[in-house]
Write an enzyme that holds these catalytic residues in place. Sequence first.
Site, PDB file in Angstrom:
ATOM      1  N   LYS A 145     -18.603  29.979 -28.647  1.00 23.54           N
ATOM      2  CA  LYS A 145     -18.941  29.247 -27.427  1.00 23.54           C
ATOM      3  C   LYS A 145     -18.100  29.617 -26.219  1.00 23.54           C
ATOM      4  O   LYS A 145     -16.896  29.863 -26.323  1.00 23.54           O
ATOM      5  CB  LYS A 145     -18.762  27.748 -27.688  1.00 23.54           C
ATOM      6  CG  LYS A 145     -19.746  27.202 -28.706  1.00 23.54           C
ATOM      7  CD  LYS A 145     -21.040  26.783 -28.075  1.00 23.54           C
ATOM      8  CE  LYS A 145     -20.953  25.311 -27.730  1.00 23.54           C
ATOM      9  NZ  LYS A 145     -22.170  24.865 -27.063  1.00 23.54           N
ATOM     10  N   SER A 170       0.817  -1.218   0.000  1.00 29.99           N
ATOM     11  CA  SER A 170       0.000   0.000   0.000  1.00 29.99           C
ATOM     12  C   SER A 170       0.849   1.266   0.000  1.00 29.99           C
ATOM     13  O   SER A 170       0.327   2.373   0.039  1.00 29.99           O
ATOM     14  CB  SER A 170      -0.931   0.015   1.218  1.00 29.99           C
ATOM     15  OG  SER A 170      -0.188  -0.136   2.422  1.00 29.99           O
ATOM     16  N   GLU A 177     -19.618  21.669 -15.214  1.00 30.51           N
ATOM     17  CA  GLU A 177     -19.904  20.293 -15.635  1.00 30.51           C
ATOM     18  C   GLU A 177     -19.038  19.297 -14.872  1.00 30.51           C
ATOM     19  O   GLU A 177     -19.495  18.216 -14.489  1.00 30.51           O
ATOM     20  CB  GLU A 177     -19.704  20.171 -17.149  1.00 30.51           C
ATOM     21  CG  GLU A 177     -20.805  20.889 -17.917  1.00 30.51           C
ATOM     22  CD  GLU A 177     -20.461  21.163 -19.369  1.00 30.51           C
ATOM     23  OE1 GLU A 177     -21.361  21.563 -20.116  1.00 30.51           O
ATOM     24  OE2 GLU A 177     -19.294  21.001 -19.761  1.00 30.51           O
ATOM     25  N   TYR A 219      -8.669  -6.463  12.782  1.00 35.73           N
ATOM     26  CA  TYR A 219      -8.097  -5.989  11.518  1.00 35.73           C
ATOM     27  C   TYR A 219      -8.113  -7.097  10.484  1.00 35.73           C
ATOM     28  O   TYR A 219      -7.766  -8.245  10.771  1.00 35.73           O
ATOM     29  CB  TYR A 219      -6.645  -5.502  11.716  1.00 35.73           C
ATOM     30  CG  TYR A 219      -6.046  -5.040  10.406  1.00 35.73           C
ATOM     31  CD1 TYR A 219      -6.255  -3.741   9.955  1.00 35.73           C
ATOM     32  CD2 TYR A 219      -5.342  -5.921   9.590  1.00 35.73           C
ATOM     33  CE1 TYR A 219      -5.761  -3.322   8.720  1.00 35.73           C
ATOM     34  CE2 TYR A 219      -4.838  -5.515   8.365  1.00 35.73           C
ATOM     35  CZ  TYR A 219      -5.052  -4.209   7.933  1.00 35.73           C
ATOM     36  OH  TYR A 219      -4.578  -3.802   6.717  1.00 35.73           O
ATOM     37  N   ASN A 262     -18.064  27.502 -22.884  1.00 36.19           N
ATOM     38  CA  ASN A 262     -18.694  26.337 -22.261  1.00 36.19           C
ATOM     39  C   ASN A 262     -18.452  26.283 -20.752  1.00 36.19           C
ATOM     40  O   ASN A 262     -17.353  26.587 -20.289  1.00 36.19           O
ATOM     41  CB  ASN A 262     -18.174  25.057 -22.920  1.00 36.19           C
ATOM     42  CG  ASN A 262     -18.622  24.953 -24.371  1.00 36.19           C
ATOM     43  OD1 ASN A 262     -19.741  25.354 -24.714  1.00 36.19           O
ATOM     44  ND2 ASN A 262     -17.751  24.450 -25.229  1.00 36.19           N
ATOM     45  N   THR A 277     -40.430  25.419  -9.605  1.00 37.16           N
ATOM     46  CA  THR A 277     -40.710  24.074  -9.112  1.00 37.16           C
ATOM     47  C   THR A 277     -40.926  23.219 -10.357  1.00 37.16           C
ATOM     48  O   THR A 277     -41.456  23.711 -11.366  1.00 37.16           O
ATOM     49  CB  THR A 277     -41.988  24.000  -8.228  1.00 37.16           C
ATOM     50  OG1 THR A 277     -43.119  24.343  -9.031  1.00 37.16           O
ATOM     51  CG2 THR A 277     -41.909  24.936  -7.034  1.00 37.16           C
ATOM     52  N   LYS A 333      -8.173   3.656   2.425  1.00 36.35           N
ATOM     53  CA  LYS A 333      -7.437   4.896   2.226  1.00 36.35           C
ATOM     54  C   LYS A 333      -7.696   5.572   0.885  1.00 36.35           C
ATOM     55  O   LYS A 333      -7.927   6.788   0.828  1.00 36.35           O
ATOM     56  CB  LYS A 333      -5.943   4.648   2.428  1.00 36.35           C
ATOM     57  CG  LYS A 333      -5.603   4.554   3.920  1.00 36.35           C
ATOM     58  CD  LYS A 333      -4.209   4.060   4.202  1.00 36.35           C
ATOM     59  CE  LYS A 333      -4.119   2.556   4.215  1.00 36.35           C
ATOM     60  NZ  LYS A 333      -4.916   1.913   5.289  1.00 36.35           N
ATOM     61  N   ASN A 348      -1.852  -2.461  12.865  1.00 37.50           N
ATOM     62  CA  ASN A 348      -3.322  -2.361  12.880  1.00 37.50           C
ATOM     63  C   ASN A 348      -3.782  -1.074  13.551  1.00 37.50           C
ATOM     64  O   ASN A 348      -4.750  -0.448  13.127  1.00 37.50           O
ATOM     65  CB  ASN A 348      -3.932  -3.551  13.618  1.00 37.50           C
ATOM     66  CG  ASN A 348      -3.557  -4.873  12.984  1.00 37.50           C
ATOM     67  OD1 ASN A 348      -2.967  -4.888  11.903  1.00 37.50           O
ATOM     68  ND2 ASN A 348      -3.886  -5.979  13.639  1.00 37.50           N
ATOM     69  N   GLN A 405      -7.415  -2.162   4.323  1.00 40.34           N
ATOM     70  CA  GLN A 405      -6.431  -1.345   3.604  1.00 40.34           C
ATOM     71  C   GLN A 405      -7.081  -0.583   2.448  1.00 40.34           C
ATOM     72  O   GLN A 405      -6.551   0.417   1.979  1.00 40.34           O
ATOM     73  CB  GLN A 405      -5.302  -2.251   3.080  1.00 40.34           C
ATOM     74  CG  GLN A 405      -4.220  -1.526   2.314  1.00 40.34           C
ATOM     75  CD  GLN A 405      -3.015  -2.415   2.070  1.00 40.34           C
ATOM     76  OE1 GLN A 405      -2.260  -2.709   2.990  1.00 40.34           O
ATOM     77  NE2 GLN A 405      -2.851  -2.883   0.846  1.00 40.34           N
TER      78      GLN A 405
HETATM   79  N1  ARG Z   1      -0.929  -1.376   5.116  1.00 46.30           N
HETATM   80  C1  ARG Z   1      -1.891  -1.822   6.069  1.00 46.30           C
HETATM   81  C2  ARG Z   1      -3.198  -1.050   5.919  1.00 46.30           C
HETATM   82  O1  ARG Z   1      -3.186  -0.083   5.230  1.00 46.30           O
HETATM   83  C3  ARG Z   1      -1.360  -1.622   7.431  1.00 46.30           C
HETATM   84  C4  ARG Z   1      -1.824  -2.613   8.422  1.00 46.30           C
HETATM   85  C5  ARG Z   1      -1.297  -3.942   8.092  1.00 46.30           C
HETATM   86  N2  ARG Z   1      -1.441  -4.846   9.164  1.00 46.30           N
HETATM   87  C6  ARG Z   1      -1.373  -6.165   8.958  1.00 46.30           C
HETATM   88  N3  ARG Z   1      -1.424  -6.919   9.945  1.00 46.30           N
HETATM   89  N4  ARG Z   1      -1.322  -6.656   7.774  1.00 46.30           N
HETATM   90  O2  ARG Z   1      -4.215  -1.412   6.436  1.00 46.30           O
END
Ligand code: ARG
Length: 456
Positions: free
Chosen positions: A281, A21, A288, A315, A283, A153, A323, A108, A320
């Site tokens: 034009k 991530s 939009e 968790y 626009n 209306t 985000k 977590n 993940q």
């Molecule tokens: N990259 C993970 C997230 O965004 C962080 C937590 C990962 N924890 C784990 N036990 N895999 O959620």
Amino acid sequence: MLWGGNYQGDPDRAFWEFGASFGFDRRLLAEEIAASRAYARALGECGAIPREDARTLDAGLAQVLENARAVPGYLDLDVEDVHSFVETRLGEIVGELAGQGHLARSRNEQTVTALRMYVRGACDRSAAALGALVEALCDKGTEGAEAVMPGFTHVRAAEPITFGFWAGAYAWGFARDRERFQDARRRANRLPLGSGALAGTPLALDRMALARELGFDAPSPNALDAVSDRDFAAEFAFACAQTQTRLSRLSEELIWHSGPEFGFYRLPDAYTTGSSLMPQKKNPDALELLRGKAARVQAAVQRLLVMQKGLPAGYQKDLQEDKEAVFDAADTVLGSLPVATGVIAGLALDRDAMRRAASREELFAATLAVTLARDGLAFRRAHHVVGALVAEAQASGRPLREVARERLQAEHSGVAARIDTIFDPDEAVRAKAAEGGTAPETVRASLATVRGLIRS
Ligand code: ARG
């Protein structure tokens, strides 16, 4: 890597890239480092590690952030996530001690701590940007507090209103959106740190002090809830979605009313684009896009809810996925609001065009019915009588006010004598003077109230 003691060999490369991530959670670097620094200091405070080590960790973490800002390519590291990045880079500075910053701490709790800090900041920035938009609507609305225009209306002209009243309708709506961000912030502002992986911490951490230091109102009251909870994220996304949806409605209306068929105002050139083929034009692309982007912000709410729906407490990696939905909603709203503010501030009102449209006879049918009722006719009856007058005017091609003057002469001579006043848009709006109505003085007061609200 932060784990691997009981592993042989590396993870599958495709899976590694799929699961990492860091590509997006690097945006949480400042939050992650702030939280890690506070945690290191708290470890020192409670005697879990020597104070000297805590100071070394704290300084090292500050250095990592500094390097990330100053050293080109510093972020180019093949790590799983932002937490791994920080620990790896910290290790380069302080050696094996870097691992101590992780004492009894789990990613977590880290990931959700950083995200809460991000959401809190995004709530503040959204509220501020909404404040600016409400100010612009109040300024423009005060400028047009007397300018009569038709109110609609069913997309059909209904009764005369003022431009200021129309602007006030949106100002009040956006003021509520601002409040919604403030509410969302309150619920987001609980500190998960000290939750461990799910069961809490065995350390004597002063979680309240840690919370205060990081600007949280209080520590989370249940560790399992703290690592599982993403309703703060969904709630933030909803605040974004409602805001963007209102921007979409506003845009739709501005597009229509600035077009040649209505011509109530001109959009500022700076927010329109020309056509590659048609030289005449201008626009309304900005509007939009404000409208089109409502789709993605609404989708963010859906993503966050569906992502959570099958998850047990605790968790799971599914989380993940929180985000990118949060970032996209925040980026879109924060990019949109200043554009909408600029468009509103730059509107050039065409009072004559609005007045012409607000003077069309059918807009006064309701006022005429109410006037007849106040002259002794039961309202439902009066409604019927005026309906018949409208039908007669349409069938004969004569102006409604002439037909009304003639037909009402016998039984409602007083009303017949006042027909021109009844059909005057300025009179019509002045009459709606009760709180919440469209009378210019009422509108000015209402705009002042909403302005006061967003400044408080
Ligand atoms: N990259 C993970 C997230 O965004 C962080 C937590 C990962 N924890 C784990 N036990 N895999 O959620």
